[in-house]
Design an enzyme around this catalytic site. Sequence first.
Site, PDB file in Angstrom:
ATOM      1  CE1 TYR A 154      85.280  34.852  93.699  1.00  0.00           C
ATOM      2  CE2 TYR A 154      83.931  32.784  93.271  1.00  0.00           C
ATOM      3  CZ  TYR A 154      85.314  33.428  93.296  1.00  0.00           C
ATOM      4  OH  TYR A 154      86.313  32.577  93.014  1.00  0.00           O
ATOM      5  CB  VAL A 210      89.540  22.473 103.085  1.00  0.00           C
ATOM      6  CG1 VAL A 210      90.987  21.786 103.558  1.00  0.00           C
ATOM      7  CG2 VAL A 210      89.108  21.860 102.019  1.00  0.00           C
TER       8      VAL A 210
HETATM    9  P1  NAD Z   1      92.973  34.512  98.061  1.00  0.00           P
HETATM   10  O1  NAD Z   1      91.981  35.333  98.722  1.00  0.00           O
HETATM   11  O2  NAD Z   1      93.705  33.668  99.190  1.00  0.00           O
HETATM   12  O3  NAD Z   1      93.714  35.175  96.983  1.00  0.00           O
HETATM   13  C1  NAD Z   1      93.345  36.440  96.190  1.00  0.00           C
HETATM   14  C2  NAD Z   1      94.366  37.646  96.428  1.00  0.00           C
HETATM   15  O4  NAD Z   1      94.003  38.707  95.744  1.00  0.00           O
HETATM   16  C3  NAD Z   1      94.628  37.869  97.774  1.00  0.00           C
HETATM   17  O5  NAD Z   1      96.142  38.102  98.101  1.00  0.00           O
HETATM   18  C4  NAD Z   1      94.166  39.383  98.065  1.00  0.00           C
HETATM   19  O6  NAD Z   1      94.536  40.213  98.932  1.00  0.00           O
HETATM   20  C5  NAD Z   1      94.089  39.753  96.526  1.00  0.00           C
HETATM   21  N1  NAD Z   1      93.480  41.239  96.092  1.00  0.00           N
HETATM   22  C6  NAD Z   1      92.010  40.966  96.395  1.00  0.00           C
HETATM   23  N2  NAD Z   1      91.264  42.072  95.841  1.00  0.00           N
HETATM   24  C7  NAD Z   1      92.412  42.742  95.220  1.00  0.00           C
HETATM   25  C8  NAD Z   1      92.482  43.919  94.608  1.00  0.00           C
HETATM   26  N3  NAD Z   1      91.420  44.811  94.588  1.00  0.00           N
HETATM   27  N4  NAD Z   1      93.616  44.501  94.199  1.00  0.00           N
HETATM   28  C9  NAD Z   1      94.681  43.702  94.404  1.00  0.00           C
HETATM   29  N5  NAD Z   1      94.824  42.323  94.969  1.00  0.00           N
HETATM   30  C10 NAD Z   1      93.391  41.924  95.498  1.00  0.00           C
HETATM   31  O7  NAD Z   1      92.216  33.456  97.053  1.00  0.00           O
HETATM   32  P2  NAD Z   1      92.719  32.045  96.222  1.00  0.00           P
HETATM   33  O8  NAD Z   1      92.028  30.903  96.713  1.00  0.00           O
HETATM   34  O9  NAD Z   1      94.243  32.419  96.286  1.00  0.00           O
HETATM   35  O10 NAD Z   1      92.225  32.678  94.762  1.00  0.00           O
HETATM   36  C11 NAD Z   1      92.883  33.204  93.752  1.00  0.00           C
HETATM   37  C12 NAD Z   1      92.203  33.494  92.566  1.00  0.00           C
HETATM   38  O11 NAD Z   1      91.588  32.043  92.113  1.00  0.00           O
HETATM   39  C13 NAD Z   1      90.899  34.203  92.867  1.00  0.00           C
HETATM   40  O12 NAD Z   1      90.678  35.034  91.605  1.00  0.00           O
HETATM   41  C14 NAD Z   1      89.787  32.962  92.887  1.00  0.00           C
HETATM   42  O13 NAD Z   1      88.653  33.686  92.455  1.00  0.00           O
HETATM   43  C15 NAD Z   1      90.139  32.173  91.820  1.00  0.00           C
HETATM   44  N6  NAD Z   1      89.622  30.715  92.518  1.00  0.00           N
HETATM   45  C16 NAD Z   1      90.102  30.147  93.705  1.00  0.00           C
HETATM   46  C17 NAD Z   1      89.505  29.073  93.791  1.00  0.00           C
HETATM   47  C18 NAD Z   1      90.143  28.322  95.188  1.00  0.00           C
HETATM   48  O14 NAD Z   1      89.054  27.235  95.310  1.00  0.00           O
HETATM   49  N7  NAD Z   1      90.879  28.548  95.700  1.00  0.00           N
HETATM   50  C19 NAD Z   1      88.396  28.579  93.245  1.00  0.00           C
HETATM   51  C20 NAD Z   1      87.964  28.994  91.973  1.00  0.00           C
HETATM   52  C21 NAD Z   1      88.466  30.302  91.591  1.00  0.00           C
HETATM   53  N1  UDP Z   2      81.101  24.733 104.520  1.00  0.00           N
HETATM   54  C1  UDP Z   2      80.509  24.069 105.972  1.00  0.00           C
HETATM   55  N2  UDP Z   2      81.167  24.512 106.918  1.00  0.00           N
HETATM   56  C2  UDP Z   2      81.980  25.446 106.977  1.00  0.00           C
HETATM   57  C3  UDP Z   2      82.309  26.095 105.591  1.00  0.00           C
HETATM   58  C4  UDP Z   2      81.713  25.709 104.631  1.00  0.00           C
HETATM   59  O1  UDP Z   2      79.681  23.159 105.707  1.00  0.00           O
HETATM   60  O2  UDP Z   2      82.568  25.701 107.914  1.00  0.00           O
HETATM   61  C5  UDP Z   2      80.109  24.267 103.513  1.00  0.00           C
HETATM   62  C6  UDP Z   2      79.715  25.249 102.544  1.00  0.00           C
HETATM   63  O3  UDP Z   2      78.135  25.697 102.941  1.00  0.00           O
HETATM   64  C7  UDP Z   2      79.640  24.733 100.955  1.00  0.00           C
HETATM   65  C8  UDP Z   2      80.822  23.865 101.310  1.00  0.00           C
HETATM   66  O4  UDP Z   2      81.147  23.670 102.511  1.00  0.00           O
HETATM   67  O5  UDP Z   2      78.438  23.974 101.006  1.00  0.00           O
HETATM   68  C9  UDP Z   2      82.280  24.566 100.404  1.00  0.00           C
HETATM   69  O6  UDP Z   2      82.167  25.989 100.798  1.00  0.00           O
HETATM   70  P1  UDP Z   2      83.498  26.952 100.698  1.00  0.00           P
HETATM   71  O7  UDP Z   2      83.129  28.179 101.153  1.00  0.00           O
HETATM   72  O8  UDP Z   2      84.705  26.286 100.917  1.00  0.00           O
HETATM   73  O9  UDP Z   2      83.407  27.092  99.054  1.00  0.00           O
HETATM   74  P2  UDP Z   2      82.185  27.241  97.937  1.00  0.00           P
HETATM   75  O10 UDP Z   2      80.825  27.096  98.512  1.00  0.00           O
HETATM   76  O11 UDP Z   2      82.428  28.370  97.271  1.00  0.00           O
HETATM   77  O12 UDP Z   2      82.417  25.897  96.797  1.00  0.00           O
END
Ligand code: NAD
Ligand code: UDP
Length: 318
Positions: free
Chosen positions: A144, A187
């Site tokens: 990732y 969350v």
């Molecule tokens: P999510 O998993 O809910 O959404 C991702 C979407 O992409 C899904 O609908 C999935 O089916 C689709 N997808 C995955 N692989 C695909 C492929 N090969 N072709 C077409 N569609 C595909 O996650 P999200 O939280 O909505 O994240 C959206 C974007 O924001 C992602 O790129 C993620 O990396 C970025 N992002 C999210 C967060 C967060 O906290 N939510 C933080 C940092 C970055």
């Molecule tokens: N985490 C946790 N319990 C859970 C899922 C996640 O304590 O059931 C912790 C995880 O180890 C991390 C933080 O919560 O330290 C955020 O995790 P998440 O997977 O939401 O996002 P990211 O690590 O990518 O920020």
Amino acid sequence: MKKILVTGGAGFVGSHLCARLLEEGNDVICLDNYFTGDKKNILKLLGNPRFELVRHDITEPYYAEVDEIYNLACPASPVHYQYNPIKTIKTSVMGAINTLGLAKRVKAKILQASTSEVYGDPQVHPQPESYWGHVNPIGIRSCYDEGKRCAETLFMDYHNQNNVAIKIIRIFNTYGPNMNPADGRVVSNFIVQALKGEDITIFGDGMQTRSFQYVDDLVEGMIRMMNSDDAFLGPVNLGNPNEFTMLELAEAVIALTGSQSKIIHLALPQDDPKQRQPDISLAKEKLGGWQPKVELNEGLIKTIAYFENLLKQEEVSR
Ligand code: NAD
Ligand code: UDP
Ligand code: UDP
């Protein structure tokens, strides 16, 4: 009115973005392969004649005539992106190449949803955009992290070499309605566990921190970034600087749900970042004073209400 492509549009963030872009009067193509997304997230949009849904995998070329592209396709939760790490990095890298190729051909502006994960387990706190990060290139999170880092490189190179109009945002932990209940992110895990009366699973001692942003604040920032001055490419951090330990988050969720769940501690996953907090001064300066408006308790209340409703529906259909 613009014609806008949202890849990953049926996911958590994408579904909110599609809804907002439609509200503003645009035509929206939502492209998704439904790996982590769900048609249920965009059910309400399906009747809108300006909304079009396409099942497609972004690792394959895609052709359409659009004015703007938001590239969100990529699983975002560690559980899901580690499920098939090779596919994850292909999605980031080949997805970037295909959407950039499309942007180049049709002269569309394209925004990349990058991530705070490009900073890895940061040694600078809070993280400004100028920080290059501390990423393990061969660890379980690297499919990732490195995929997203490579995508940022591709965006910059398509801009410099082919003059593609690009925007890069680095999203920090975001939460809200439409998160997948089985997503594995903290969350959604804590809320679903609290509502079901199951143990709340803290990984490690719970002293690691994250800064949680409510999805509406993110979507506002994304749209402002897309519409910002052409010369401003980013990367720009979009997140809420209020930082919490996972223990504090668990306690807040228990208090707001009135749950009897108890907290248990499980092993901390490899390379889990110890702390994370965005420096958002650049976003404030460049995006018209943008800053998050929704505080954690307020956002959690809305998210809890969403999951309560979802769990009730699941019970009815059982
Ligand atoms: P999510 O998993 O809910 O959404 C991702 C979407 O992409 C899904 O609908 C999935 O089916 C689709 N997808 C995955 N692989 C695909 C492929 N090969 N072709 C077409 N569609 C595909 O996650 P999200 O939280 O909505 O994240 C959206 C974007 O924001 C992602 O790129 C993620 O990396 C970025 N992002 C999210 C967060 C967060 O906290 N939510 C933080 C940092 C970055
Ligand atoms: N985490 C946790 N319990 C859970 C899922 C996640 O304590 O059931 C912790 C995880 O180890 C991390 C933080 O919560 O330290 C955020 O995790 P998440 O997977 O939401 O996002 P990211 O690590 O990518 O920020
Ligand atoms: N591409 C796409 N849709 C388009 C234009 C291009 O999916 O509308 C893909 C194309 O198949 C290629 C990638 O985007 O694999 C990169 O395109 P580019 O023109 O940069 O590279 P080239 O085709 O010269 O390798």
